[in-house]
Design a protein around this motif. Structure first.
Motif, PDB file in Angstrom:
ATOM      1  N   UNK A 210       0.833  -1.206   0.000  1.00 35.35           N
ATOM      2  CA  UNK A 210       0.000   0.000   0.000  1.00 35.35           C
ATOM      3  C   UNK A 210       0.863   1.248   0.000  1.00 35.35           C
ATOM      4  N   UNK A 211       0.428   2.232  -0.762  1.00 37.63           N
ATOM      5  CA  UNK A 211       1.084   3.532  -0.787  1.00 37.63           C
ATOM      6  C   UNK A 211       0.038   4.543  -0.347  1.00 37.63           C
ATOM      7  N   UNK A 212       0.344   5.270   0.695  1.00 39.74           N
ATOM      8  CA  UNK A 212      -0.594   6.259   1.207  1.00 39.74           C
ATOM      9  C   UNK A 212      -0.221   7.602   0.588  1.00 39.74           C
ATOM     10  N   UNK A 213      -1.167   8.168  -0.141  1.00 39.74           N
ATOM     11  CA  UNK A 213      -0.916   9.439  -0.817  1.00 39.74           C
ATOM     12  C   UNK A 213      -0.824  10.566   0.199  1.00 39.74           C
ATOM     13  N   UNK A 214       0.098  11.480  -0.020  1.00 46.67           N
ATOM     14  CA  UNK A 214       0.194  12.645   0.847  1.00 46.67           C
ATOM     15  C   UNK A 214      -1.039  13.489   0.670  1.00 46.67           C
ATOM     16  N   UNK A 215      -1.514  14.018   1.778  1.00 45.18           N
ATOM     17  CA  UNK A 215      -2.697  14.864   1.724  1.00 45.18           C
ATOM     18  C   UNK A 215      -3.951  14.088   1.398  1.00 45.18           C
ATOM     19  N   UNK A 216      -3.907  12.761   1.611  1.00 45.12           N
ATOM     20  CA  UNK A 216      -5.087  11.972   1.300  1.00 45.12           C
ATOM     21  C   UNK A 216      -6.241  12.430   2.182  1.00 45.12           C
ATOM     22  N   UNK A 217      -7.421  12.256   1.674  1.00 41.81           N
ATOM     23  CA  UNK A 217      -8.607  12.719   2.372  1.00 41.81           C
ATOM     24  C   UNK A 217      -8.736  12.001   3.706  1.00 41.81           C
TER      25      UNK A 217
END
Length: 151
Positions: A95-102
């Motif tokens: 998994x890659x967690x996007x920066x600024x994810x909601x």
């Protein structure tokens, strides 16, 4: 061994292994702070932990693996193997967690918003506050709060 003691031991061990002084590993903080960390008298923030790891030449996760290895009295590779196993089982290893994810709303806020919508829906359907309270199984004061927030 407590986590604070393990951090102290790991920091001292890694710093000495690299031949670094306390001042060398954290130029942005006082040497006395590093001394208190190594004595187990202070806790450390994640940011400072990352800065110390970088100064020692390790990725912060590698540094924390050594800390937890010291805490558990196990080799670091066992800690990392356990982490990999847990992340794989949780389907998080890739998994890659996007920066600024909601951000997901807190549970209570989400529940409150759902209750507010249900109250206003019943109001729009012509129900009374008492009927709405019975129907939704909530207090009349809660119904009243949402009932009048629409206006």
């Amino acid at each position: 061994m407590t986590l604070r003691e393990a951090f102290a031991s790991a920091l001292q061990f890694l710093r000495a292994r690299q031949g670094l002084s306390q001042h060398d590993i954290a130029p942005s903080v006082a040497q006395s702070y590093v001394s208190r960390l190594e004595a187990g008298k202070r806790s450390v923030s994640l940011e400072m932990s990352a800065e110390l790891a970088d100064a020692i030449g390790l990725h912060p996760l590698s540094f924390l693996a050594v800390v937890y290895a010291a805490k558990d009295g196990r080799p670091a590779h066992e800690i990392l193997k356990l982490a990999e196993q847990q992340l794989t089982e949780a389907l998080l290893l890739q998994a890659v967690i996007a920066q600024g994810s909601e951000r997901t709303p807190q549970r209570r806020k989400a529940e409150a918003a759902q209750t507010a919508r249900a109250v206003l829906e019943q109001k729009n359907d012509g129900k009374t506050q008492a009927e709405t309270a019975r129907s939704l199984q909530i207090s009349t004061s809660t119904v009243g709060r949402y009932w009048h927030s629409d206006s």
